[in-house]
Design a protein around this motif. Structure first.
Motif, PDB file in Angstrom:
ATOM      1  N   UNK A   1       5.632   8.166  -1.503  1.00  0.00           N
ATOM      2  CA  UNK A   1       5.877   9.590  -1.250  1.00  0.00           C
ATOM      3  C   UNK A   1       6.835   9.683  -0.071  1.00  0.00           C
TER       4      UNK A   1
ATOM      5  N   UNK B   1      -5.855   5.041  -7.473  1.00  0.00           N
ATOM      6  CA  UNK B   1      -4.434   5.379  -7.604  1.00  0.00           C
ATOM      7  C   UNK B   1      -3.566   4.129  -7.738  1.00  0.00           C
ATOM      8  N   UNK B   2      -4.076   2.976  -7.283  1.00  0.00           N
ATOM      9  CA  UNK B   2      -3.262   1.754  -7.322  1.00  0.00           C
ATOM     10  C   UNK B   2      -3.318   1.031  -8.670  1.00  0.00           C
TER      11      UNK B   2
ATOM     12  N   UNK C   1       2.726   4.272  -1.201  1.00  0.00           N
ATOM     13  CA  UNK C   1       2.588   4.976  -2.477  1.00  0.00           C
ATOM     14  C   UNK C   1       3.911   5.580  -2.928  1.00  0.00           C
TER      15      UNK C   1
ATOM     16  N   UNK D   1       1.240  11.145   9.375  1.00  0.00           N
ATOM     17  CA  UNK D   1       1.314  11.906   8.124  1.00  0.00           C
ATOM     18  C   UNK D   1       1.164  11.045   6.880  1.00  0.00           C
TER      19      UNK D   1
ATOM     20  N   UNK E   1     -10.645   5.481  13.226  1.00  0.00           N
ATOM     21  CA  UNK E   1      -9.320   5.856  12.715  1.00  0.00           C
ATOM     22  C   UNK E   1      -9.354   5.728  11.196  1.00  0.00           C
ATOM     23  N   UNK E   2      -8.472   6.433  10.492  1.00  0.00           N
ATOM     24  CA  UNK E   2      -8.541   6.376   9.029  1.00  0.00           C
ATOM     25  C   UNK E   2      -8.393   4.947   8.497  1.00  0.00           C
ATOM     26  N   UNK E   3      -9.289   4.584   7.581  1.00  0.00           N
ATOM     27  CA  UNK E   3      -9.161   3.283   6.912  1.00  0.00           C
ATOM     28  C   UNK E   3      -8.005   3.383   5.930  1.00  0.00           C
ATOM     29  N   UNK E   4      -7.415   2.249   5.583  1.00  0.00           N
ATOM     30  CA  UNK E   4      -6.274   2.272   4.666  1.00  0.00           C
ATOM     31  C   UNK E   4      -6.455   1.193   3.604  1.00  0.00           C
ATOM     32  N   UNK E   5      -5.753   1.314   2.493  1.00  0.00           N
ATOM     33  CA  UNK E   5      -5.923   0.337   1.412  1.00  0.00           C
ATOM     34  C   UNK E   5      -5.436  -1.048   1.831  1.00  0.00           C
TER      35      UNK E   5
ATOM     36  N   UNK F   1      -0.542   9.128   4.030  1.00  0.00           N
ATOM     37  CA  UNK F   1      -1.898   9.134   3.467  1.00  0.00           C
ATOM     38  C   UNK F   1      -2.579   7.770   3.568  1.00  0.00           C
ATOM     39  N   UNK F   2      -1.787   6.693   3.759  1.00  0.00           N
ATOM     40  CA  UNK F   2      -2.386   5.367   3.878  1.00  0.00           C
ATOM     41  C   UNK F   2      -2.040   4.716   5.224  1.00  0.00           C
TER      42      UNK F   2
ATOM     43  N   UNK G   1      -7.785  -0.455  11.522  1.00  0.00           N
ATOM     44  CA  UNK G   1      -7.298  -1.060  12.753  1.00  0.00           C
ATOM     45  C   UNK G   1      -8.314  -0.951  13.879  1.00  0.00           C
ATOM     46  N   UNK G   2      -9.029   0.166  13.889  1.00  0.00           N
ATOM     47  CA  UNK G   2      -9.872   0.462  15.052  1.00  0.00           C
ATOM     48  C   UNK G   2     -10.912   1.475  14.580  1.00  0.00           C
TER      49      UNK G   2
ATOM     50  N   UNK H   1      -5.181  -5.259   0.194  1.00  0.00           N
ATOM     51  CA  UNK H   1      -5.207  -6.046  -1.036  1.00  0.00           C
ATOM     52  C   UNK H   1      -5.506  -7.481  -0.632  1.00  0.00           C
TER      53      UNK H   1
ATOM     54  N   UNK I   1       0.997  16.914   4.307  1.00  0.00           N
ATOM     55  CA  UNK I   1       1.350  17.045   5.729  1.00  0.00           C
ATOM     56  C   UNK I   1       1.481  18.495   6.174  1.00  0.00           C
TER      57      UNK I   1
ATOM     58  N   UNK J   1      -5.986  16.043   1.405  1.00  0.00           N
ATOM     59  CA  UNK J   1      -5.982  15.227   2.621  1.00  0.00           C
ATOM     60  C   UNK J   1      -4.566  14.731   2.919  1.00  0.00           C
ATOM     61  N   UNK J   2      -3.812  14.410   1.885  1.00  0.00           N
ATOM     62  CA  UNK J   2      -2.490  13.814   2.076  1.00  0.00           C
ATOM     63  C   UNK J   2      -1.433  14.830   2.512  1.00  0.00           C
TER      64      UNK J   2
ATOM     65  N   UNK K   1      -0.697  10.189  -4.236  1.00  0.00           N
ATOM     66  CA  UNK K   1      -2.068   9.732  -3.951  1.00  0.00           C
ATOM     67  C   UNK K   1      -2.994   9.981  -5.131  1.00  0.00           C
TER      68      UNK K   1
ATOM     69  N   UNK L   1       3.524  13.780  -1.656  1.00  0.00           N
ATOM     70  CA  UNK L   1       2.361  12.980  -1.260  1.00  0.00           C
ATOM     71  C   UNK L   1       1.180  13.332  -2.165  1.00  0.00           C
TER      72      UNK L   1
ATOM     73  N   UNK M   1       0.803  -1.225   0.000  1.00  0.00           N
ATOM     74  CA  UNK M   1       0.000   0.000   0.000  1.00  0.00           C
ATOM     75  C   UNK M   1       0.834   1.272   0.000  1.00  0.00           C
TER      76      UNK M   1
END
Lengths: 345, 285
Positions: free
Chosen positions: A229, B64-65, A227, A313, B36-40, A315-316, B32-33, B42, B237, B234-235, B183, B179, A225
């Motif tokens: 960056x 993007x993938x 990317x 920081x 919290x932000x979900x993530x990609x 994004x994923x 994870x919980x 596979x 920083x 969003x990405x 993304x 970033x 996952x």
């Protein structure tokens, strides 16, 4: 018995430093939800709460993202080189986090190793670090796993420990004592020592995996996952790789040092077009190897302070902590048979 | 349909696709919980579909993938998309970057991401994906917003100097971590112009000049192509308002080319890929 200072007195002191012509930097909200280390206009500008830690690190004050090394000018056949002027401003960093201050003894080693980097060391000498111990941490924090803590003294000139109405003041160097001389009072009370996040791993078990699990296929899963960056490295207190570039034209310009990062494809690209780290799995492995095996073996310091900026920081949401957790979870340190080709294409 | 029902149906659909061997990998969201932000993630085994989640933390635009070598190597993919993400698939297909027949698209009805909702969600008119092979959930479609984005309209009322000062302040914080580029589903160049160093065309340095150069190139290259998923914003920083920069160009496309909006219509010739003698050139001055 401890030395203490009221919050109000500390803020007055910050204003006095600024009025005295010092550059004072500290956490500040640049916009809603974005807290970064910033040169402060006044004490009110300093962010004291509402965040876990700034989204960047104090390394930028010693090792800026762009730095001119020298200038060149050509007239006819004559080429003239002039060193970039380096008179670092005296700076006080107030409200640094212990996981930021700790970067200094770590990076001192590499910037004074086979060559003394004046740019770094002169700035280092001109800067005083006033750290505030943490009373809060989040799921991304893991200072206690890398031998630090929310009240670690490493790298600080002064450590302030929050207590009711103010701070316990621990001056750790002469530079720090000079700043607070005559400003503190003696108190019967001392600040409580914050516990910090639960320990998530030991450096020894990670180092053991890194020595033996070089070709472990888990790197592929970890890196899928990613990317590529460099939000992780550029906001990391300890990542310190740089690139040398020339900017200008045939008549004149300068040679500069810019932040660079091992997660970029271009980082290891050879002029021939060959890339020894051709995929993200190899690049992720390199980042963790550098932090937890290569640097410790060479300099006796872990190249990570557990600040968690990489994960926050990203994004994923991929960072050092969940990478190390994936390594621990994969349960085997040996390289598996199905992966005899390693991580190469 | 409740969010957990959508999640359950999505898992079932993915389980079926993997079990039937229709696809080799599901590109979806893990977490994870809660909160919290979900993530990609596979997913390659039917039993692992339990790891898939769907909720308001599913920010990433997984499109993007699709153009990435390491992901392509996993085989035929099914991808989870929101309506806004799906617009990127449309552009990728228009630009011949993906073969739509070799991709299984699972669209999810979306009531907005983030808490509070992300800025893009306020003016969303693609809550229901439109071109998916299978769509899960049902939400009432909102109407197409009229006029330009209120944040953009307010910004364009400022003087040129005020706007310049604003961007100087914003872009001064750029650290060139890229970033925003990585993304972006539509930043798929094999070699980005800022990585070209024989010779260097764009200053690689993260100075104000170099940062302006990079962000200007980025946004111009996305003119008429950016679908407004706001992942770059969003990405970032440094919290740079890239959304506003993208909107400026999207609005130029809309105003000058008959209301063109990237990723909305599969059938139209893409703006950057077409030429007409009637094209106005008055904005290039």
């Amino acid at each position: 018995m401890s030395e203490v200072i009221l919050k109000e007195t500390l803020l007055q002191l910050v204003n006095a430093w600024i009025a005295g012509g010092k550059v004072v930097s500290g956490p500040a909200f640049v916009k809603e939800g974005v807290c970064l280390y910033t040169d402060l206009r006044n004490a009110e500008h300093l962010a004291m709460d509402g965040f876990i830690r700034p989204g960047d690190s104090i390394k930028k004050y010693f090792f800026p993202r762009h730095e001119k090394i020298y200038h060149y000018a050509r007239t006819g056949q004559k080429l003239e080189l002039t060193n970039a002027e380096l008179t670092p401003q005296e700076r006080i960093i107030v409200g640094a986090r212990p996981c930021d201050a700790a970067l200094l003894p770590v990076l001192d080693k590499v910037f004074n190793w086979d060559y003394v980097d004046d740019f770094y060391t002169l700035r280092r000498k001109a800067t005083t670090i006033v750290t505030i111990a943490c009373t809060q941490w989040d799921d991304q924090c893991f200072c206690t796993s890398v031998d630090l803590s929310p009240a670690a003294e490493k790298g600080s000139d002064v450590l302030l420990l929050p207590m009711e109405n103010g701070y316990e003041v621990r001056c750790l160097t002469d530079q720090g004592r000079a700043l607070f001389a005559g400003k503190t009072t003696v108190s019967e009370n001392a600040a409580l020592s914050p516990e910090g996040p639960e320990r998530k791993f030991t450096e020894e078990e990670i180092a053991a995996f890194l020595r033996e699990g070089y070709e472990n296929p888990v790197w592929r899963d970890i890196a899928l996952r990613c990317l590529g960056c460099c939000a992780c490295a550029f906001t990391c207190p300890t990542c310190h790789c740089f690139d040398i570039v020339d900017e200008g034209n045939a008549q004149g310009g300068s040679r500069a040092k810019n932040w660079d990062c091992c997660q970029f494809n271009m980082f290891t690209m050879h002029a021939s077009g060959h890339n020894p780290r051709a995929n993200q799995a190899q690049r992720q492995r390199q980042r963790i190897q550098h932090k937890f095996r290569i640097y410790p073996e060479k300099f006796g310091e872990t190249l990570c302070t557990g600040c968690g900026n990489c994960t926050r920081n990203c994004p994923v949401s991929l960072g050092v902590l969940n990478t190390l957790e994936a390594i621990r979870a994969c349960g085997t340190t040996a390289n598996t048979v199905e992966n005899t080709g390693g991580l190469k294409e | 349909m409740a969010i957990n029902e959508i999640q359950e149906q999505m898992r079932q659909a993915c389980h079926r696709l993997l079990e039937e061997g229709k696809v080799n990998v599901i590109i979806g969201y893990g977490q994870n919980k809660p909160g919290t932000p979900a993530f990609p993630v596979f997913i390659r085994k039917p039993e692992d579909t339990e790891k898939l989640v769907w909720n308001d933390q599913c920010f990433s635009n997984l499109a993007a993938y699709l153009t990435r070598k390491d992901i392509k190597a996993l085989g035929t993919a099914a991808i989870i998309v929101k309506g806004c993400d799906e617009k990127a698939l449309v552009v990728l297909e228009q630009e011949s970057q993906i073969g739509r027949n070799a991709l299984y698209v699972i669209g999810i009805a979306c009531e907005g991401v983030g808490n509070p909702s992300a800025a893009k969600c306020a003016r969303c008119d693609v809550r229901m994906p439109r071109f998916a092979d299978e769509t899960i959930g049902q939400v009432p479609e909102s109407t197409t917003p009229e006029g330009s984005d209120p944040e953009l309209s307010a910004f364009l009322k400022k003087t040129l100097e005020e706007r310049r000062d604003y961007w100087m302040q914003e872009l001064n914080r750029c650290i060139k971590c890229y970033a925003c580029r990585e993304v972006c589903p539509l930043c798929y160049c094999n070699r980005c112009i800022v990585d070209k160093n024989r010779p260097t065309t764009i200053d690689t340095s993260s100075t104000l000049k170099g940062n302006f150069a990079w962000q200007t190139v980025r946004v111009f290259h996305l003119a008429g192509r950016c679908v407004g998923c706001d992942e770059c914003t969003r990405a970032c920083p440094a919290g740079i308002n890239l959304r506003l920069l993208n909107l400026t160009l999207a609005e130029a496309a809309r105003e000058n080319f008959d209301g063109y909006r990237a990723g909305m219509n599969k059938e139209v010739v893409p703006l950057i890929g077409s030429y007409s003698q009637q094209d106005k050139e008055t904005f290039i001055q």
